[in-house]
Design an enzyme around this catalytic site. Structure first.
Site, short mmCIF file in Angstrom:
data_model
loop_
_atom_site.label_atom_id
_atom_site.label_comp_id
_atom_site.label_asym_id
_atom_site.label_seq_id
_atom_site.Cartn_x
_atom_site.Cartn_y
_atom_site.Cartn_z
NE ARG A 112 9.25 -1.59 16.46
CZ ARG A 112 10.48 -1.10 16.41
NH1 ARG A 112 11.38 -1.69 15.65
NH2 ARG A 112 10.79 -0.04 17.11
CE LYS A 134 -10.94 -12.51 18.18
NZ LYS A 134 -12.16 -12.53 19.04
CD GLU A 176 -15.08 -21.90 22.89
OE1 GLU A 176 -15.69 -21.34 21.96
OE2 GLU A 176 -14.71 -21.29 23.91
CE LYS A 214 -11.63 -19.07 15.56
NZ LYS A 214 -10.99 -19.34 16.85
CD GLU A 224 -14.34 -10.29 17.55
OE1 GLU A 224 -13.50 -11.18 17.74
OE2 GLU A 224 -15.01 -9.77 18.43
NE ARG A 228 -11.52 -14.29 14.91
CZ ARG A 228 -10.22 -14.47 14.83
NH1 ARG A 228 -9.53 -13.86 13.91
NH2 ARG A 228 -9.61 -15.28 15.66
CG ASN A 232 -16.88 -12.82 20.68
OD1 ASN A 232 -15.94 -13.46 21.13
ND2 ASN A 232 -16.71 -11.77 19.89
CG HIS A 235 -17.07 -16.41 24.13
ND1 HIS A 235 -17.72 -17.44 23.46
CD2 HIS A 235 -15.78 -16.82 24.27
CE1 HIS A 235 -16.85 -18.39 23.19
NE2 HIS A 235 -15.67 -18.05 23.66
CG HIS A 239 -15.63 -13.02 28.40
ND1 HIS A 239 -15.30 -12.16 27.37
CD2 HIS A 239 -14.98 -14.17 28.12
CE1 HIS A 239 -14.49 -12.78 26.52
NE2 HIS A 239 -14.30 -14.01 26.97
CG HIS A 252 -12.77 -19.92 27.79
ND1 HIS A 252 -13.28 -18.65 28.00
CD2 HIS A 252 -12.90 -20.15 26.46
CE1 HIS A 252 -13.68 -18.13 26.85
NE2 HIS A 252 -13.47 -19.03 25.90
#
Lengths: 349, 349
Positions: A112, A134, A176, A214, A224, A228, A232, A235, A239, A252
């Protein structure tokens, strides 16, 4: 009968991102370094010479986005169990975004949650992926759909590791960086137009400014819920490009470059940005030879793909678009016909 | 160069545990109920008649601790993706501890976290597992070794669901109740000695007091850095018993009952509790026909097993022992010979 639960709030999360040569790192716990053969081949000896620990193991996982799966995470977990890590043990992510995302995710899951440190070795992970907590993996439904928000204890960014990075991967990281500039900072964008990234000082300054932007975003909105999501940009389209090409054709960052060009086309269509500004972004991407075109074979299929993307709640897609260069706007409920009209132009190229 | 990360602390976690008949529950999001065939057969119709949602799905997973695996969690995740859940969707755990732990874990992973609600249907999950946000799965290395701390949005405890619970499972839940009493509350222990759990009001009162004790612990120490570890009384031994018997011979609560008897034997050996008090606990466990004996075939192997348990850091085992009845003591570095001497007694039975 009602029994209320009111948890004592945890201590605020704080840690440092150090942009410099790798310092000596001393730990009094078991340490597992997670890396891939490519990075290990170039830099593992350097890394290990900087780490002191009573028990140090190296776990090597295959190189590539296609291995960013729950199965790979399970294999890392199993190695941790074999080495009998305890709750005080530490994982070190040593590699690019794939290594960082999976190592962080593994750390979040092991008993955990145990500590982890990011030592990113690609430009993309140095300026973006290693900052913000993330973590996660891909599955057949898309990218990063399974994961956790889990912050590292520290991030060490050593620009020297970039010397062995293939040009194409360096460019993918640059995409990026351009993203941050277009969304948040016109002046940084102009800086990038004139920066010589082969110069060590200018490269370091470029990384610093991107990481600061960032960090500024993440500090406001870890989970997010708001700003945030602006990260994207490029993206949502990217994606789909990655998914359509089975994650094998484009890196990517390359897919994000294409995605930004697509988002810009939509922004131009909506009057948010001029054609000239869109060209300016394209020109900056091209300085690093990033791809800026993509042939959409089936516009309807491409459009349908958006709805599987995790950023789309309640069947309405949020497009993150530039408002000129240096500012942004989140636009929802764009008419399907308008989006498809823009997508169709990419079918003709 | 150092860029500091300082996350804005999240809102403190607050939610209610309602102990009563199930209220009408209305949601404006997609809902997925996760349950097993046994619970569904008895109570699904009742549950569904209490839920209003624009889109409701039921995911059924096999019944039993042996299915509490990462693979099962992945299959639940896949169903969520097939139903195109978004970040605002909700999972409902409807079953015992296995269902609750896996549903909460799935909710924590899906798109890095969506909401979930606990509707526990066993005594064990009503008094213990559903409260506190521990989620996770087992693997070949042990129990609950992979998971997350992830709090539900609400817990609805309806004692009426217990009417269909097999007597053995009811008893297994009672073991965790006894655990709370022995660790924290002599007066509650005495209440239990005289309580008639077949009486609805007394059952409800029993559940309330156990949940309140658990909430009191969790509110102080969500992540088990301190007092929450006390809830592992009986578990250090119990986990080994479960593991040695492949999780098939004993229900979790039954293994905990045996584990408490073992812990008490060690406490007596160390002078923390009298033989009479140990017998008092054993007698209370026997009122529900819980097992209180176990034949340890190989004392060395049993002892070695402790070190794989996640509660043991740095090769030193923390034993959670009663200090009389109603109080506790965490004892580290007990001499191996002393522990084995106590374990050997269980080999003779």
């Amino acid at each position: 009968m009602i029994v209320p639960i009111e948890l004592i709030p945890p201590q605020p999360v704080k840690y440092d991102i150090t942009i410099d040569k790798l310092p000596k790192l001393t730990f009094n716990t078991k340490v597992v370094v997670v890396t891939n053969p490519t990075v290990a081949g170039f830099h593992l000896e350097t890394l290990l010479s900087h780490i002191q620990s009573p028990e140090l193991h190296v776990v090597t996982i295959p190189d590539g986005e296609q291995y960013k799966t729950l199965q790979t995470v399970e294999s890392i977990l199993n190695e941790c169990f074999e080495h009998k890590l305890d709750r005080k043990s530490l994982l070190i992510a040593f590699g690019g975004g794939v290594i960082g995302d999976m190592t962080g995710f593994t750390a979040s899951l092991y008993q955990r949650g145990i500590d982890f440190i990011q030592i990113p070795t690609t430009l993309l992970s140095q300026v973006d992926a290693s900052v913000g907590g993330k973590t996660g993996v891909n599955n057949k439904y898309g990218k990063n759909l399974i994961g956790a928000f889990y912050q590292p204890k520290a991030v060490y960014i050593n620009p020297e590791f970039l010397k062995t990075l293939p040009k194409r991967e360096f460019a993918a990281g640059f995409a990026e960086i351009v993203k941050m500039a277009v969304m948040f900072d016109r002046e940084y964008f102009d800086f990038l137009k004139n920066a010589d990234l082969a110069d060590e000082a200018q490269l370091k300054e470029t990384i610093r400014r991107s990481v600061e932007l960032k960090a500024w975003v993440v500090n406001q909105d870890e989970k997010e819920a708001g700003i945030r999501a602006v990260l994207n940009y490029g993206h949502t389209f990217g994606h789909v490009v990655e998914n359509e090409t089975d994650y094998t054709t484009y890196l990517h960052g390359e897919a994000v470059a294409i995605g930004m060009v697509m988002a810009n086309a939509l922004a131009v269509e909506l009057g948010l940005m001029s054609e000239e500004e869109a060209d300016e972004v394209k020109a900056l991407l091209k300085t690093q030879e990033l791809p800026t075109t993509y042939c959409i074979d089936d516009v309807d299929a491409f459009y349908e793909h958006f709805f599987l993307d995790k950023k789309s709640a309640n069947n309405s897609i949020k497009f993150i678009l530039p408002k000129k260069i240096g500012s942004h706007k989140i636009v929802q409920d764009i008419d399907e016909a308008v989006v498809k009209k823009v997508l169709r132009r990419f079918g003709e190229e």
